[in-house]
Structures are given as C-alpha cells and as structure tokens.
Design an enzyme around this catalytic site. Structure first.
Site, PDB file in Angstrom:
ATOM      1  N   SER A   3      89.785   2.476  51.357  1.00 36.43           N
ATOM      2  CA  SER A   3      89.645   3.163  52.584  1.00 36.43           C
ATOM      3  C   SER A   3      87.871   2.884  52.435  1.00 36.43           C
ATOM      4  O   SER A   3      87.265   2.707  51.469  1.00 36.43           O
ATOM      5  CB  SER A   3      89.782   4.688  52.291  1.00 36.43           C
ATOM      6  N   TYR A  23      90.618  12.677  47.134  1.00 37.49           N
ATOM      7  CA  TYR A  23      91.052  11.436  47.974  1.00 37.49           C
ATOM      8  C   TYR A  23      89.909  10.446  47.928  1.00 37.49           C
ATOM      9  O   TYR A  23      90.532   9.236  47.578  1.00 37.49           O
ATOM     10  CB  TYR A  23      91.201  11.800  49.566  1.00 37.49           C
TER      11      TYR A  23
END
Ligand SMILES: NC(=O)c1ccc[n+]([C@@H]2O[C@H](COP(=O)([O-])OP(=O)(O)OC[C@H]3O[C@@H](n4cnc5c(N)ncnc54)[C@H](OP(=O)(O)O)[C@@H]3O)[C@@H](O)[C@H]2O)c1
Length: 262
Positions: free
Chosen positions: A139, A152
């Site tokens: 990401s 995360y």
C-alpha cells in the site's frame, strides 16, 4: 497456454478484479476467501463470461493453519499454481490503545503471516519449474507512518520490505515477485475498517479498483519489483522521501480523524 492463478480475497474489491483479468487472459483460477456464497457468486460470473476452470477454497486466512489448508486443497485437486496473488487483507481505524487486541492479531495474521506462509508453500514448486509470478498487496501506507491505522500501515511496510528482499533473492530463478502499492481505492475495505467518517474518505477521491488492478497485473506480468498505482500516489510516494516522518504523521493524522472533529 492456460495457467493457474491463485487469488486470495477473491470475492470483492481488487481480488475480484484480478480474477476477471486472469480469466479474460484464459487462465484457470483458485479463488480463496471466507464467504462460500460470495465465492460461488464470483465463480458463476466468471463461468458465464469466460471458458476457464474455477476452483474455490473457503478459508479464514486470519487463522494460523489456513495457508497449509489452502496448499493441501490445491494439491488434492492436482493443480500447479503459476501465479500467486496475495491480496486478502483488512484495515482498521482508531487509536492503537483503543483497538481490540484480537482484531489487531487477526489483521497481522491475515496481512502478514498468511501471506508469507502461502509464499513459503507455493514458491518451491515454482522454483523447481523455474517459472512463476507472485504479487503481494502492499500500500502507499507502506511508505509512511499512519496514525489511527498504525498496525495496518506496519503490516503493509512489512509486505513491501519482504517483497523487495525476496525480489533480490529470486533474481535469475525464473520466478518474480512484485509489490503493488495502491492508494485509497473504491473497494469494500473502507466500509469494513470502517473509515467512512474520516476526512480521507470524505475529502479525497478514491481510485478506481479496476485501474489499480490493471496496473498491478501488468507489473506482475512484466516482473516489476514495486508498482505504485496512480499519479497522485506516485507524487505522495516521492514526497514521502523528502518530507520528515513527523510532518507526514501529523498530516496523515488530520486526514484519518473524523470529519466532524474541529
Ligand atoms: N482499497 C484500498 O484503498 C487499498 C489501498 C491499499 C492497499 N489495499 C490492499 O488491497 C487488498 C485488497 O483489499 P480491497 O481493498 O480489495 O478490500 P475488500 O474489498 O474489503 O476485499 C477484501 C477481500 O479479502 C477477503 N478477506 C477478508 N478477510 C479475510 C480472511 N480473514 N480470510 C480470507 N479472506 C479474507 C474478503 O472476503 P471475505 O470477507 O469473504 O473473506 C474479500 O474478498 C488488501 O490487502 C488491502 O490492504 C487496499
């Protein structure tokens, strides 16, 4: 020649788009997710549109034995996996000390441990054939601190680091590994986290999932080591190299807060 792609998190968002692309190119599929009904729905859609074989494995990759279960299921079907897409992942929202440990642990197990375990199991047969491609979902959050999404972002930094180290180890083996770094994209991830009330969700436009997946698919097929998807995210990635981490963290914190906050 038709090959077989195993896609985790195949029932929505990026995973479903990956399945469509592989099927469009004539490749058979092994789809992995938890929800049997959702798997059946995607399977039916693929059957309707493409002449490929579709297998599915319903398993919770947040469980420590899950990767082994997937590998055994694939072996039992006599399949060889040519493309492994480690896509399944979940996100979070909130301050670390307020979030539940069980949810944190589940996320780490899913986003990191199962991804590594699946790679551990499916890589040796690829190396034996001197052929294979692996794509890991990192990401843009892999590149910077991310308050209110601390675990995360850490899992995604792990995925990026793991993938880039592996890309070097796999040089000249015939097997390639790619990290895809999307920014905020229009999938179910935001509802599941939930991130719907954040300034990030309300004030920025989300990328189109099919465009992101097209970028990832091309990068995987060409054996690119790292692919940041989208112009805006490329700018963010470049900025993350020059802006001090503390400033980045403060800016991201603002976007991660609820919009109703002053
Ligand atoms: N959307 C974004 O903005 C964004 C940005 C950067 C990176 N990513 C990454 O992209 C990947 C895909 O996310 P997405 O945005 O497409 O999310 P999504 O629409 O929520 O899809 C997640 C998929 O993963 C599956 N899944 C969730 N928990 C699972 C578990 N415990 N075991 C097995 N499968 C599980 C879900 O199916 P079931 O619920 O049926 O299991 C679903 O198929 C993730 O790794 C995410 O971190 C997303």
């Amino acid at each position: 020649m038709a090959k077989t792609a195993l896609v985790t998190g195949a029932t929505s968002g990026f995973g479903r788009e990956f399945c469509r692309l592989f099927a469009h190119d004539g490749h058979h599929l092994v789809m992995v997710s938890r929800d049997r009904n959702a798997l059946e729905k995607v399977q039916n859609e693929i059957f309707k549109n493409f002449s490929v074989k579709v297998h599915s494995v319903a398993v919770d990759l947040g469980h420590p034995d899950a990767a082994k279960e997937v590998f055994s299921a694939v072996q039992a079907k006599g399949l060889e996996v040519d493309f492994l897409v480690n896509n399944a992942g979940i996100s979070e929202h909130g301050l670390f000390h307020e979030n539940e440990w069980e949810k944190d642990l589940h996320m780490m197990q899913l986003n990191m441990v199962s991804l590594v375990h699946l790679t551990k199991l499916f890589l040796p047969p690829m190396l034996k054939k001197k052929e294979g491609k692996i794509l890991n979902l990192a990401s843009i959050a892999s590149l910077m601190p991310n308050p209110e999404m601390a675990i995360y972002a850490a899992t995604k930094a792990f995925v990026l680091s793991f993938t880039e180290s592996m890309a070097n180890e796999l040089k000249d083996t015939g097997v390639t590994i790619t990290a895809l770094l999307p920014g905020g994209s229009d999938t179910e991830l935001f509802d599941r986290a939930p991130l719907g009330d954040t300034r990030l969700y309300k004030n920025t436009s989300l990328d189109d999932a099919s465009e992101v997946v097209k970028d990832g698919y091309e990068a995987m097929m060409s054996g690119t080591r790292r692919k940041v998807s989208g112009t805006q995210n490329k700018i963010q990635a470049a900025m993350s190299k020059v802006i001090p981490d503390q400033l980045l963290a403060a800016g991201i914190r603002y976007f991660m807060e609820e919009k109703s906050k002053k």
